[in-house]
Design an enzyme around this catalytic site. Sequence first.
Site, short mmCIF file in Angstrom:
data_model
loop_
_atom_site.label_atom_id
_atom_site.label_comp_id
_atom_site.label_asym_id
_atom_site.label_seq_id
_atom_site.Cartn_x
_atom_site.Cartn_y
_atom_site.Cartn_z
N GLN A 153 0.82 -1.21 0.00
CA GLN A 153 0.00 0.00 0.00
C GLN A 153 0.86 1.26 0.00
O GLN A 153 2.07 1.20 0.21
CB GLN A 153 -0.91 -0.02 1.24
CG GLN A 153 -0.14 -0.27 2.54
CD GLN A 153 -0.92 -1.06 3.57
OE1 GLN A 153 -2.12 -1.31 3.41
NE2 GLN A 153 -0.28 -1.47 4.64
N ASP A 174 -7.86 -4.65 14.00
CA ASP A 174 -7.58 -3.22 13.86
C ASP A 174 -7.07 -3.00 12.44
O ASP A 174 -5.91 -2.74 12.21
CB ASP A 174 -6.51 -2.86 14.91
CG ASP A 174 -6.19 -1.37 14.92
OD1 ASP A 174 -6.80 -0.62 14.15
OD2 ASP A 174 -5.31 -0.98 15.72
N THR A 227 -7.47 -1.92 8.09
CA THR A 227 -7.91 -0.91 7.12
C THR A 227 -9.30 -1.30 6.62
O THR A 227 -9.85 -2.34 7.00
CB THR A 227 -6.91 -0.88 5.95
OG1 THR A 227 -6.61 -2.23 5.60
CG2 THR A 227 -5.63 -0.19 6.32
N PRO A 278 -5.24 -5.12 1.11
CA PRO A 278 -4.93 -6.25 1.99
C PRO A 278 -5.96 -6.48 3.09
O PRO A 278 -6.02 -7.55 3.67
CB PRO A 278 -3.56 -5.87 2.58
CG PRO A 278 -3.40 -4.41 2.36
CD PRO A 278 -4.21 -4.07 1.16
N1 SAM Z 1 -7.09 3.00 12.84
C1 SAM Z 1 -7.08 2.50 11.55
C2 SAM Z 1 -8.28 2.70 10.70
O1 SAM Z 1 -9.23 1.91 10.75
O2 SAM Z 1 -8.30 3.67 9.99
C3 SAM Z 1 -6.44 1.16 11.38
C4 SAM Z 1 -5.00 1.35 11.67
S1 SAM Z 1 -3.81 0.18 11.32
C5 SAM Z 1 -2.64 1.26 10.56
C6 SAM Z 1 -4.42 -0.83 9.99
C7 SAM Z 1 -3.37 -1.83 9.57
O3 SAM Z 1 -3.99 -3.03 9.11
C8 SAM Z 1 -2.45 -1.37 8.44
O4 SAM Z 1 -1.18 -1.10 8.95
C9 SAM Z 1 -2.45 -2.53 7.45
O5 SAM Z 1 -1.17 -2.82 6.93
C10 SAM Z 1 -3.01 -3.66 8.31
N2 SAM Z 1 -3.62 -4.76 7.54
C11 SAM Z 1 -4.44 -4.65 6.47
N3 SAM Z 1 -4.77 -5.88 6.02
C12 SAM Z 1 -4.14 -6.78 6.83
C13 SAM Z 1 -4.08 -8.21 6.87
N4 SAM Z 1 -4.73 -8.95 5.95
N5 SAM Z 1 -3.35 -8.79 7.83
C14 SAM Z 1 -2.68 -8.04 8.76
N6 SAM Z 1 -2.69 -6.69 8.76
C15 SAM Z 1 -3.41 -6.06 7.82
#
Ligand code: SAM
Length: 282
Positions: A31, A155, A157, A162
């Site tokens: 991303q 937590d 995206t 992903p």
């Molecule tokens: N507070 C946030 C929001 O909802 O806007 C979420 C924050 S956190 C940065 C979200 C994280 O989920 C990202 O760093 C992303 O890389 C991770 N992520 C996305 N898909 C994922 C997956 N399949 N497995 C593990 N982590 C994942």
Amino acid sequence: MELWYTENHTDNVRFSAKIKKHIYQQESEFQKIDVFDTYEFGKLLTIDGLVMVTEKDEFIYHDMITHVAMGTNPNIKSVLVIGGGDGGTVRELTRYKTIEKIDMVEIDKVVVDVSRKYLQFTASKLDDDRVSLYFEDGLKFVENKNNVYDLIIVDSTDPIGPGEGLFTKEFYTNCHNALTENGILINQKESPYYSHNAREMTRSHKKIKEIFKVAETYQYNIPTYPSGHWLFGFSSKGLHPVKDFNPNKWNELGLKTKYYNTDLHVGAFALPTYVRERLEDE
Ligand code: SAM
């Protein structure tokens, strides 16, 4: 010259914040990651052009994603965080002395590295002795796990890129299996207000309801997310977030929080009528 960060909340609505500096930009394997320094919100992390965390309002998100489950079951010892690369959820969890083990599985190591460098306000506890970091897909990580975690926090995206797999029935089923008898799942449940978010909210609720005995939804207000009105799911194999909640027990812990309190814990589950109806909208 003025610099502004602008995000499309819908095709017809935009959110903008004036920026002091564009601190960081990188296209990772998964991303596009940016960090801005803004006048109103302090440091702001975006992924694929969507606000993830800001220094000024992250406490709202991280209080609500963590303390509602911990308040319902203060005996939680083993926790899995899926996503959460900024570290804010882990930071709140480490405040509970009773938690023995926190696994965090984040698909993108770059998010953690960037957060460690620029977002120390959230990433400050990622080196706690109880924390183990895994850089892999959360979807795969929970496959074939049985009876391991008292709490799983998703937590993630939004359900694009992903994060997409973290909104599937298969994933919720694997989480159910990975939870212990009193296990709780907290998941990002999008927003009821704009139709594209509301669609995902309804879809996620429908799937979870088929798998978990208790499938509740609670709300919080966060200024930098579209419409400001966002939801988390609380699902469990039996524990109810309001009926089984003992406010005195949580208050006795003496934890200081800026958003969460035991009145709000109960009130957050009182949803507006249009949200209730939309949740059940098949
Ligand atoms: N507070 C946030 C929001 O909802 O806007 C979420 C924050 S956190 C940065 C979200 C994280 O989920 C990202 O760093 C992303 O890389 C991770 N992520 C996305 N898909 C994922 C997956 N399949 N497995 C593990 N982590 C994942």
